[in-house]
Design a protein around this motif. Structure first.
Motif, PDB file in Angstrom:
ATOM      1  N   ASN A  31       1.783  -2.231  -0.929  1.00  0.00           N
ATOM      2  CA  ASN A  31       0.573  -2.340  -1.250  1.00  0.00           C
ATOM      3  C   ASN A  31       0.507  -1.314  -2.486  1.00  0.00           C
ATOM      4  O   ASN A  31       1.489  -0.711  -2.910  1.00  0.00           O
ATOM      5  CB  ASN A  31       0.337  -1.062  -0.002  1.00  0.00           C
ATOM      6  N   GLU A  32      -0.370  -2.113  -3.105  1.00  0.00           N
ATOM      7  CA  GLU A  32      -0.639  -2.079  -4.451  1.00  0.00           C
ATOM      8  C   GLU A  32      -1.656  -1.672  -4.329  1.00  0.00           C
ATOM      9  O   GLU A  32      -1.741  -0.225  -5.176  1.00  0.00           O
ATOM     10  CB  GLU A  32      -1.086  -3.508  -5.448  1.00  0.00           C
ATOM     11  N   THR A  33      -3.068  -1.272  -4.132  1.00  0.00           N
ATOM     12  CA  THR A  33      -4.253  -1.526  -3.689  1.00  0.00           C
ATOM     13  C   THR A  33      -4.578  -0.859  -2.647  1.00  0.00           C
ATOM     14  O   THR A  33      -5.980  -0.278  -2.584  1.00  0.00           O
ATOM     15  CB  THR A  33      -4.899  -2.117  -4.843  1.00  0.00           C
ATOM     16  N   ALA A  34      -4.592  -1.714  -1.786  1.00  0.00           N
ATOM     17  CA  ALA A  34      -4.511  -0.627  -0.683  1.00  0.00           C
ATOM     18  C   ALA A  34      -4.120  -0.749   0.809  1.00  0.00           C
ATOM     19  O   ALA A  34      -2.413  -0.513   0.455  1.00  0.00           O
ATOM     20  CB  ALA A  34      -5.241  -2.453   0.527  1.00  0.00           C
ATOM     21  N   GLN A  61       4.711  -3.462  -4.687  1.00  0.00           N
ATOM     22  CA  GLN A  61       3.542  -3.775  -4.436  1.00  0.00           C
ATOM     23  C   GLN A  61       2.769  -4.372  -4.010  1.00  0.00           C
ATOM     24  O   GLN A  61       2.624  -5.348  -4.958  1.00  0.00           O
ATOM     25  CB  GLN A  61       2.765  -2.324  -5.017  1.00  0.00           C
ATOM     26  N   THR A  63      -0.608  -6.253  -2.430  1.00  0.00           N
ATOM     27  CA  THR A  63      -2.001  -6.090  -1.880  1.00  0.00           C
ATOM     28  C   THR A  63      -2.618  -6.420  -0.488  1.00  0.00           C
ATOM     29  O   THR A  63      -1.863  -7.386  -0.137  1.00  0.00           O
ATOM     30  CB  THR A  63      -3.266  -6.734  -2.409  1.00  0.00           C
ATOM     31  N   HIS A  64      -3.055  -5.991   0.174  1.00  0.00           N
ATOM     32  CA  HIS A  64      -3.472  -6.039   1.997  1.00  0.00           C
ATOM     33  C   HIS A  64      -4.914  -6.216   1.737  1.00  0.00           C
ATOM     34  O   HIS A  64      -5.253  -4.962   1.491  1.00  0.00           O
ATOM     35  CB  HIS A  64      -2.906  -5.521   2.616  1.00  0.00           C
ATOM     36  N   ASP A  67      -5.079 -11.153  -2.826  1.00  0.00           N
ATOM     37  CA  ASP A  67      -5.858 -10.694  -4.245  1.00  0.00           C
ATOM     38  C   ASP A  67      -6.157 -12.076  -4.592  1.00  0.00           C
ATOM     39  O   ASP A  67      -5.759 -12.298  -4.859  1.00  0.00           O
ATOM     40  CB  ASP A  67      -5.263 -10.205  -4.814  1.00  0.00           C
ATOM     41  N   GLU A 153       1.517 -13.824  -5.539  1.00  0.00           N
ATOM     42  CA  GLU A 153       0.478 -14.438  -4.675  1.00  0.00           C
ATOM     43  C   GLU A 153       0.186 -15.038  -4.603  1.00  0.00           C
ATOM     44  O   GLU A 153      -0.181 -15.373  -2.553  1.00  0.00           O
ATOM     45  CB  GLU A 153      -0.478 -13.362  -5.429  1.00  0.00           C
TER      46      GLU A 153
END
Length: 162
Positions: A31-34, A61, A63-64, A67, A153
């Protein structure tokens, strides 16, 4: 002449990004932000020490959910630098199609290949095996890390990841 070189370079990048084999490697969810989705399967152990490739990316990482801004940027880069050699389907153009690449390769391997193409082709066993099958050396597109992450992504989106 420049158009020919550009097309050859794009084709080679595509070939390098996608494996012509049927490796069943699954990228580790991260995960990057979540927070990582609890429904994501556990990562599949790498078949070899080459799972992350050769380069500076050792822990990408993700994102989920995906993005959308990165996806749009990745598609723009794909349209300019990748589409002349790669399709987002499984169909081979000059290089292999991208369908399923995020299931066959780890995020680190993909990003190392995009940003460190020459060294990957020279030192990574999986990239060398792919080169033997595809017979086209992907040129280094000199993409920034952010561009490579956006392409990753976009690949995840085309592979149906959430």
């Amino acid at each position: 002449m420049k158009l020919k070189l550009f097309c050859i370079a794009c084709c080679a990048i595509t070939v390098a990004l996608y494996s012509c084999g049927n490796s069943e490697q699954k990228p580790p969810p991260s995960n990057e932000t979540a927070e990582t989705s609890p429904t994501e399967p556990a990562p599949t152990p790498a078949a070899s020490g080459d799972a992350k490739g050769v380069g500076k990316f050792t822990n990408v990482q993700l994102t989920h959910p995906l993005d959308e801004k990165m996806i749009a940027a990745g598609q723009q880069t794909y349209d300019i630098k990748c589409a002349s050699c790669h399709k987002t389907t499984g169909e081979k153009l000059v290089g292999p199609g991208w369908k399923g690449v995020t299931d066959r390769r780890t995020p680190e391997w993909i990003m190392n290949f995009i940003t460190n193409t020459d060294e990957m082709l020279n030192k990574n066993a999986e990239a060398q095996a792919m080169l033997e099958i595809c017979m086209v050396r992907m040129p280094n597109q000199n993409l920034k890390d952010e561009d490579a992450r956006a392409i990753l992504e976009f690949m995840r989106k085309t592979d149906g990841k959430n």
